[in-house]
Design an enzyme around this catalytic site. Sequence first.
Site, PDB file in Angstrom:
ATOM      1  N   HIS A 243       0.793  -1.232   0.000  1.00 10.60           N
ATOM      2  CA  HIS A 243       0.000   0.000   0.000  1.00 10.60           C
ATOM      3  C   HIS A 243       0.828   1.286   0.000  1.00 10.60           C
ATOM      4  O   HIS A 243       0.283   2.376  -0.058  1.00 10.60           O
ATOM      5  CB  HIS A 243      -0.937   0.027   1.213  1.00 10.60           C
ATOM      6  CG  HIS A 243      -0.210   0.258   2.508  1.00 10.60           C
ATOM      7  ND1 HIS A 243       0.415  -0.740   3.182  1.00 10.60           N
ATOM      8  CD2 HIS A 243       0.007   1.391   3.218  1.00 10.60           C
ATOM      9  CE1 HIS A 243       0.980  -0.245   4.266  1.00 10.60           C
ATOM     10  NE2 HIS A 243       0.760   1.042   4.318  1.00 10.60           N
TER      11      HIS A 243
HETATM   12  C1  UD1 Z   1      -2.069   5.104   6.180  1.00  5.47           C
HETATM   13  C2  UD1 Z   1      -0.785   5.617   6.842  1.00  5.47           C
HETATM   14  C3  UD1 Z   1       0.315   4.577   6.685  1.00  5.47           C
HETATM   15  C4  UD1 Z   1      -0.139   3.225   7.165  1.00  5.47           C
HETATM   16  C5  UD1 Z   1      -1.413   2.852   6.447  1.00  5.47           C
HETATM   17  C6  UD1 Z   1      -1.954   1.504   6.849  1.00  5.47           C
HETATM   18  C7  UD1 Z   1      -0.253   8.041   6.804  1.00  5.47           C
HETATM   19  C8  UD1 Z   1       0.534   9.059   6.112  1.00  5.47           C
HETATM   20  N1  UD1 Z   1      -0.288   6.829   6.203  1.00  5.47           N
HETATM   21  O1  UD1 Z   1      -1.820   5.019   4.782  1.00  5.47           O
HETATM   22  O2  UD1 Z   1       1.430   4.983   7.451  1.00  5.47           O
HETATM   23  O3  UD1 Z   1       0.870   2.278   6.903  1.00  5.47           O
HETATM   24  O4  UD1 Z   1      -2.404   3.852   6.728  1.00  5.47           O
HETATM   25  O5  UD1 Z   1      -3.050   1.170   6.043  1.00  5.47           O
HETATM   26  O6  UD1 Z   1      -0.814   8.292   7.848  1.00  5.47           O
HETATM   27  N2  UD1 Z   1      -9.289   4.537   2.269  1.00  5.47           N
HETATM   28  C9  UD1 Z   1     -10.476   3.866   2.188  1.00  5.47           C
HETATM   29  N3  UD1 Z   1     -10.991   3.351   3.327  1.00  5.47           N
HETATM   30  C10 UD1 Z   1     -10.367   3.467   4.539  1.00  5.47           C
HETATM   31  C11 UD1 Z   1      -9.152   4.168   4.593  1.00  5.47           C
HETATM   32  C12 UD1 Z   1      -8.610   4.687   3.442  1.00  5.47           C
HETATM   33  O7  UD1 Z   1     -11.057   3.727   1.127  1.00  5.47           O
HETATM   34  O8  UD1 Z   1     -10.903   2.969   5.544  1.00  5.47           O
HETATM   35  C13 UD1 Z   1      -8.709   5.099   1.043  1.00  5.47           C
HETATM   36  C14 UD1 Z   1      -8.756   6.614   1.108  1.00  5.47           C
HETATM   37  O9  UD1 Z   1      -9.810   7.098   0.389  1.00  5.47           O
HETATM   38  C15 UD1 Z   1      -7.437   7.054   0.567  1.00  5.47           C
HETATM   39  C16 UD1 Z   1      -6.569   5.828   0.576  1.00  5.47           C
HETATM   40  O10 UD1 Z   1      -7.348   4.715   0.961  1.00  5.47           O
HETATM   41  O11 UD1 Z   1      -7.561   7.493  -0.751  1.00  5.47           O
HETATM   42  C17 UD1 Z   1      -5.405   6.010   1.486  1.00  5.47           C
HETATM   43  O12 UD1 Z   1      -5.804   6.224   2.848  1.00  5.47           O
HETATM   44  P1  UD1 Z   1      -4.906   7.104   3.847  1.00  5.47           P
HETATM   45  O13 UD1 Z   1      -5.418   6.971   5.236  1.00  5.47           O
HETATM   46  O14 UD1 Z   1      -4.730   8.458   3.311  1.00  5.47           O
HETATM   47  O15 UD1 Z   1      -3.482   6.443   3.755  1.00  5.47           O
HETATM   48  P2  UD1 Z   1      -3.008   4.931   3.743  1.00  5.47           P
HETATM   49  O16 UD1 Z   1      -2.426   4.671   2.408  1.00  5.47           O
HETATM   50  O17 UD1 Z   1      -4.059   3.985   4.240  1.00  5.47           O
END
Ligand code: UD1
Length: 400
Positions: A243
Amino acid sequence: MIIHLIAAARPNFMKIAPLYHALKKEDWAKPIIVHTGQHYDLNMSDAFFKDLELPEPDIHLGIGSGSHAEQTGKVMIAYEKVLMEHRPDLVIVVGDVNSTMACTLSASKISYNPSNPINSSNSSNPTNPTNPINPINPINPINPNNPERPLIAHLEAGLRSFDRTMPEEINRIVTDSLVDILWTPSPDGDENLLREGISKENIECVGNIMIDSLEMLRNKIEEQAVFKEFDVNKNAYGLITLHRPSNVDSIEVLSSICDVFINISEKLPLIFPVHPRTRKNLENFGLINVLEKAKSIFLVEPINYIRFMNLVFNCRLAITDSGGIQEETTYLGIPCLTMRPNTERPITVDQGTNTLCTIDNLEAFVETIITERDTKLSVPELWDGHTAERIVQSIKTYMS
Ligand code: UD1
């Protein structure tokens, strides 16, 4: 003592759970779970609360997704209000996500003293100043450095990848430079903090809290046989998680990774629970169909903790860019190939089963692991399932 446990994203939940359960047993402690809502899907959040036997969060900030600045800013604003209303004595942040840094910033700059000029802006006043949840605590007696704000502790302090292109590295550096108590998982964390000029008295090596969660739920994890739901055998499949933006946000990189996975799957079937960020990009780049067509790649939605750990327990090897999986596989003696140029958890490479790899050499590493049956097993000190107890003791010393 009112203690806020900050939880935001999937890897945080297994870090707060053992501590919540340990603090619940103490008559002097009132642990309160604050969920920032950075992860919000059922299978990224609620399912983990259920597996880890956590109650619904006491406070939910409902922040959701956004750019780094948006997410950080929204958490800071929302948490500042909560701080003024609840006046916790201690705020515990875990890991390295945006919410970890955001809550640390809010808690470091707050003043519980209504006459402090820092509160002159209306936006930082408590929503109900006459009735704070913690009325006996206009000042905080356990914080000798600044009694007008909570004591702040970072669990999983000191980890460094020395790669400032990773958002998590920025979050780690900012958080560790501000908090009062730094609980590290391994001695390399202590060394990094000392090098950055942090005072030795504020650092305590408490071990790896994730292992507490794993041991707490070991029986339930071992009862399952999740691999049977796929066309694979025990110890004869690879488990993938991916991811990190550096691996999944560029079409060139992600499509090369998919090609390598397809090649590997011809020798070793692969189970791949797909993170929402990765799924979105696979779909946008037109790569999801390519993977779906591969006979021995099993794409699934993100899996809850107990079932996922069961897949880890029974896999031949893991391919990942996660931090936690590098640690869990080291603890279990399972080979782990980490698709990153560096790791903030070097102990998993020096002592454990972890190997850093690239798109170009991943396949060769997989072949070596498949043919060599022996895996070295050396569990780092204090990765023993008793980290939460050590933290409770550590907090008690601040009260005495
Ligand atoms: C975040 C953390 C990362 C951690 C990871 C574990 C930061 C900078 N990054 O990254 O350190 O390793 O979590 O998963 O804090 N999304 C969904 N549903 C959810 C959550 C996210 O669809 O429940 C989608 C969001 O729309 C977004 C993408 O996933 O576009 C990324 O989510 P985000 O929380 O920004 O970062 P992660 O890549 O999950």
